[in-house]
Design a protein around this motif. Structure first.
Motif, PDB file in Angstrom:
ATOM      1  N   PHE A   1       0.861  -1.175   0.000  1.00  0.00           N
ATOM      2  CA  PHE A   1       0.000   0.000   0.000  1.00  0.00           C
ATOM      3  C   PHE A   1       0.901   1.230   0.000  1.00  0.00           C
ATOM      4  O   PHE A   1       1.611   1.479   0.972  1.00  0.00           O
ATOM      5  CB  PHE A   1      -0.914  -0.005   1.225  1.00  0.00           C
ATOM      6  CG  PHE A   1      -1.747  -1.260   1.316  1.00  0.00           C
ATOM      7  CD1 PHE A   1      -2.953  -1.347   0.657  1.00  0.00           C
ATOM      8  CD2 PHE A   1      -1.294  -2.353   2.039  1.00  0.00           C
ATOM      9  CE1 PHE A   1      -3.715  -2.508   0.716  1.00  0.00           C
ATOM     10  CE2 PHE A   1      -2.043  -3.519   2.111  1.00  0.00           C
ATOM     11  CZ  PHE A   1      -3.260  -3.600   1.444  1.00  0.00           C
ATOM     12  N   LEU A   2       0.883   1.978  -1.110  1.00  0.00           N
ATOM     13  CA  LEU A   2       1.806   3.099  -1.312  1.00  0.00           C
ATOM     14  C   LEU A   2       1.084   4.431  -1.430  1.00  0.00           C
ATOM     15  O   LEU A   2       0.000   4.504  -2.006  1.00  0.00           O
ATOM     16  CB  LEU A   2       2.607   2.878  -2.605  1.00  0.00           C
ATOM     17  CG  LEU A   2       3.472   1.636  -2.660  1.00  0.00           C
ATOM     18  CD1 LEU A   2       3.829   1.319  -4.096  1.00  0.00           C
ATOM     19  CD2 LEU A   2       4.722   1.835  -1.839  1.00  0.00           C
ATOM     20  N   LYS A   3       1.717   5.495  -0.913  1.00  0.00           N
ATOM     21  CA  LYS A   3       1.245   6.854  -1.154  1.00  0.00           C
ATOM     22  C   LYS A   3       1.756   7.264  -2.526  1.00  0.00           C
ATOM     23  O   LYS A   3       2.940   7.076  -2.828  1.00  0.00           O
ATOM     24  CB  LYS A   3       1.807   7.816  -0.102  1.00  0.00           C
ATOM     25  CG  LYS A   3       1.290   7.576   1.294  1.00  0.00           C
ATOM     26  CD  LYS A   3       1.961   8.494   2.275  1.00  0.00           C
ATOM     27  CE  LYS A   3       3.254   7.819   2.676  1.00  0.00           C
ATOM     28  NZ  LYS A   3       3.951   8.330   3.800  1.00  0.00           N
ATOM     29  N   LEU A   4       0.880   7.800  -3.359  1.00  0.00           N
ATOM     30  CA  LEU A   4       1.315   8.307  -4.657  1.00  0.00           C
ATOM     31  C   LEU A   4       2.130   9.573  -4.457  1.00  0.00           C
ATOM     32  O   LEU A   4       1.799  10.407  -3.610  1.00  0.00           O
ATOM     33  CB  LEU A   4       0.112   8.580  -5.563  1.00  0.00           C
ATOM     34  CG  LEU A   4      -0.627   7.341  -6.060  1.00  0.00           C
ATOM     35  CD1 LEU A   4      -1.874   7.747  -6.842  1.00  0.00           C
ATOM     36  CD2 LEU A   4       0.275   6.483  -6.928  1.00  0.00           C
ATOM     37  N   GLN A   5       3.188   9.714  -5.226  1.00  0.00           N
ATOM     38  CA  GLN A   5       4.084  10.864  -5.153  1.00  0.00           C
ATOM     39  C   GLN A   5       3.764  11.838  -6.283  1.00  0.00           C
ATOM     40  O   GLN A   5       3.165  11.473  -7.284  1.00  0.00           O
ATOM     41  CB  GLN A   5       5.539  10.392  -5.260  1.00  0.00           C
ATOM     42  CG  GLN A   5       5.937   9.335  -4.246  1.00  0.00           C
ATOM     43  CD  GLN A   5       5.855   9.819  -2.827  1.00  0.00           C
ATOM     44  OE1 GLN A   5       6.457  10.826  -2.480  1.00  0.00           O
ATOM     45  NE2 GLN A   5       5.098   9.131  -2.004  1.00  0.00           N
TER      46      GLN A   5
END
Length: 106
Positions: free
Chosen positions: A84-88
């Motif tokens: 689960f990643l935060k979009l940059q």
């Protein structure tokens, strides 16, 4: 499905929306470290173990884009990881991925 060399350290993912009548818009990007998955799968080897168990973990830190810790599991003989990643480069947004290690000889 992607072929990723074992020497790879990360995979860059760019996310776009799909527009019918105009150009697709960028929704952000994220970098996924694949080395933890490769290392866990390599350490497990071809042991023939089945069942479900945790075999590795990628910890969320300020230096990566993880929303929370990412656990690498052995599920019915398959090495899987939910990420689960935060979009940059965007105001907000998250990307949920399920990675699975598939040896090239399969």
């Amino acid at each position: 499905m992607l072929s990723v060399p074992s020497s790879s350290s990360s995979l860059k993912v760019q996310v776009f929306d799909k527009d019918t009548f105009s150009a697709d818009d960028s929704m952000g990007e994220a970098e996924v470290a694949v080395q933890p998955l490769i290392s866990a799968a390599s350490a497990l080897g071809n042991t023939g173990i089945s069942g479900t168990m945790q075999i590795g973990k990628w910890l969320a830190t300020r230096d990566n884009a993880l929303v929370r810790d990412s656990v690498i599991n052995l599920v019915d003989g398959r090495v899987k990881q939910d990420v689960f990643l935060k979009l940059q480069n965007v105001e907000s947004g998250e990307l949920d991925l399920e990675l699975e290690w598939v040896p090239l000889d399969q």
